[in-house]
Design a protein around this motif. Sequence first.
Motif, PDB file in Angstrom:
ATOM      1  N   THR A 211       0.727  -1.432  -0.001  1.00  0.00           N
ATOM      2  CA  THR A 211       0.064  -0.079   0.144  1.00  0.00           C
ATOM      3  C   THR A 211       0.896   1.439   0.097  1.00  0.00           C
ATOM      4  N   VAL A 212       0.455   2.226  -0.751  1.00  0.00           N
ATOM      5  CA  VAL A 212       1.256   3.379  -1.009  1.00  0.00           C
ATOM      6  C   VAL A 212       0.329   4.721  -0.379  1.00  0.00           C
ATOM      7  N   VAL A 213      -0.885   4.742  -0.603  1.00  0.00           N
ATOM      8  CA  VAL A 213      -1.932   5.697  -0.262  1.00  0.00           C
ATOM      9  C   VAL A 213      -3.213   4.839   0.128  1.00  0.00           C
ATOM     10  N   GLU A 214      -3.973   5.423   1.217  1.00  0.00           N
ATOM     11  CA  GLU A 214      -5.222   4.778   1.554  1.00  0.00           C
ATOM     12  C   GLU A 214      -6.010   5.959   2.352  1.00  0.00           C
ATOM     13  N   VAL A 222       1.370  -0.806  -5.032  1.00  0.00           N
ATOM     14  CA  VAL A 222       2.214  -1.242  -6.161  1.00  0.00           C
ATOM     15  C   VAL A 222       1.763  -2.731  -6.347  1.00  0.00           C
ATOM     16  N   PRO A 223       1.008  -3.024  -7.403  1.00  0.00           N
ATOM     17  CA  PRO A 223       0.374  -4.304  -7.555  1.00  0.00           C
ATOM     18  C   PRO A 223       1.235  -5.377  -7.423  1.00  0.00           C
ATOM     19  N   TYR A 224       0.984  -6.597  -6.813  1.00  0.00           N
ATOM     20  CA  TYR A 224       1.685  -7.652  -6.749  1.00  0.00           C
ATOM     21  C   TYR A 224       2.385  -8.207  -7.932  1.00  0.00           C
ATOM     22  N   TRP A 225       1.732  -7.861  -9.119  1.00  0.00           N
ATOM     23  CA  TRP A 225       2.342  -8.343 -10.278  1.00  0.00           C
ATOM     24  C   TRP A 225       2.809  -7.069 -11.111  1.00  0.00           C
ATOM     25  N   PRO A 327       7.856  -5.423  -5.766  1.00  0.00           N
ATOM     26  CA  PRO A 327       6.920  -4.499  -5.580  1.00  0.00           C
ATOM     27  C   PRO A 327       6.804  -3.931  -4.290  1.00  0.00           C
ATOM     28  N   GLU A 328       7.225  -4.872  -3.137  1.00  0.00           N
ATOM     29  CA  GLU A 328       7.252  -4.430  -1.720  1.00  0.00           C
ATOM     30  C   GLU A 328       8.131  -3.449  -1.483  1.00  0.00           C
ATOM     31  N   ALA A 329       9.365  -3.553  -2.095  1.00  0.00           N
ATOM     32  CA  ALA A 329      10.347  -2.583  -1.863  1.00  0.00           C
ATOM     33  C   ALA A 329       9.881  -1.172  -2.535  1.00  0.00           C
ATOM     34  N   ALA A 330       9.431  -1.256  -3.833  1.00  0.00           N
ATOM     35  CA  ALA A 330       9.030   0.019  -4.350  1.00  0.00           C
ATOM     36  C   ALA A 330       7.730   0.667  -3.551  1.00  0.00           C
TER      37      ALA A 330
END
Length: 346
Positions: A211-214, A222-225, A327-330
């Motif tokens: 999650t980046v913003v919620e 950043v989607p898993y894929w 994606p997790e690091a991004a």
Amino acid sequence: MSTLSTGVHRRKNLLTGDWVLVSPHRNDRPWKGATESTLTTETSAYQPDCALCAGNARANGEHNPRYLETFVFTNDFSALLGPAVTRVFEGEDALWVSEEVSGECRVVIFSPDHSQSLPRMAEAEIVKVVDTWVSEFKRLKTTFRWVQVFENKGDVMGCSQPHPHGQIWAHDFVPSLVMREDDCQMNYHQCHHSPLLLDYAMRESRSGERTVVENDDWIAVVPYWAAWPFETLLLPKHRIARLDDMSESLQHTLAGALKELTVRYDNLFQCSFPYSMGWHGAPNQLIDTAHWQLHAHFFPPLLRSSTIKKHMVGYEMLAEAQRDLTPEAAASALRDAGSVHYSERG
């Protein structure tokens, strides 16, 4: 740390069926690739030679009105021409297949201020942009099968005008990528009896890892894929099939999510962060939309800094997408970038 964070693996894009090769260890290799010129931000509110500034002449000789907020006009160099027509296949040759198409292309100027991209605009101004997207979509969908709302930001993305603006292309066919998303969402719905992207949004909200913003109504992850290094997917947390299904309150919370997401993009490398973004929703003539969920894709090209770009070449063009940064690091880097624009910090 999980094996997926450190080991080579593939991830499936549930929206398209494509796979992405993830190779985290490649981040340790020395960089000797090309760099782009430093990305700069326009600082003047008015440019006399800008075709999109209020009052100025465009290439076709018409003058923009002295608009004070979001302004829309028909593109002077439209990629699609004419009213909607019945599609006609050209010939019967199995190797030479084409069809006649038509449509309408619109330009949406976000602000009269030449220097104000979305992250620099006030939320109330972004609400005007969202409202324009919705009103244009509502008008065009009565004539055309597909309405594509999108923005190309930055000359590195091929944007020919630095003045903050987006585009809307409406046409009488449903594009290939949307048809693939339709098939994948339909298949998921038939198996699980719920919308794929609503389930996905709720799962990402519970996890928080990508999650980046919620806020109460929207989540950007950043989607898993993800294929691009800092790609994001913006999703409603409620059942919404199309842009014009949004209530007024959802438009306001969307403006807040858009501002926070784009501010974090700018903050990441302290530049006017380039990207291509666009909205996907249920095709206009689709009656049963139970499997569809509205969403926006953000595809930024930057990789390591404001001057290093990710190129989809070689293996990516010939086999499948590949990324080094997980994606997790991004997502972690975008979260850490902060929600106050770097230009406004003391």
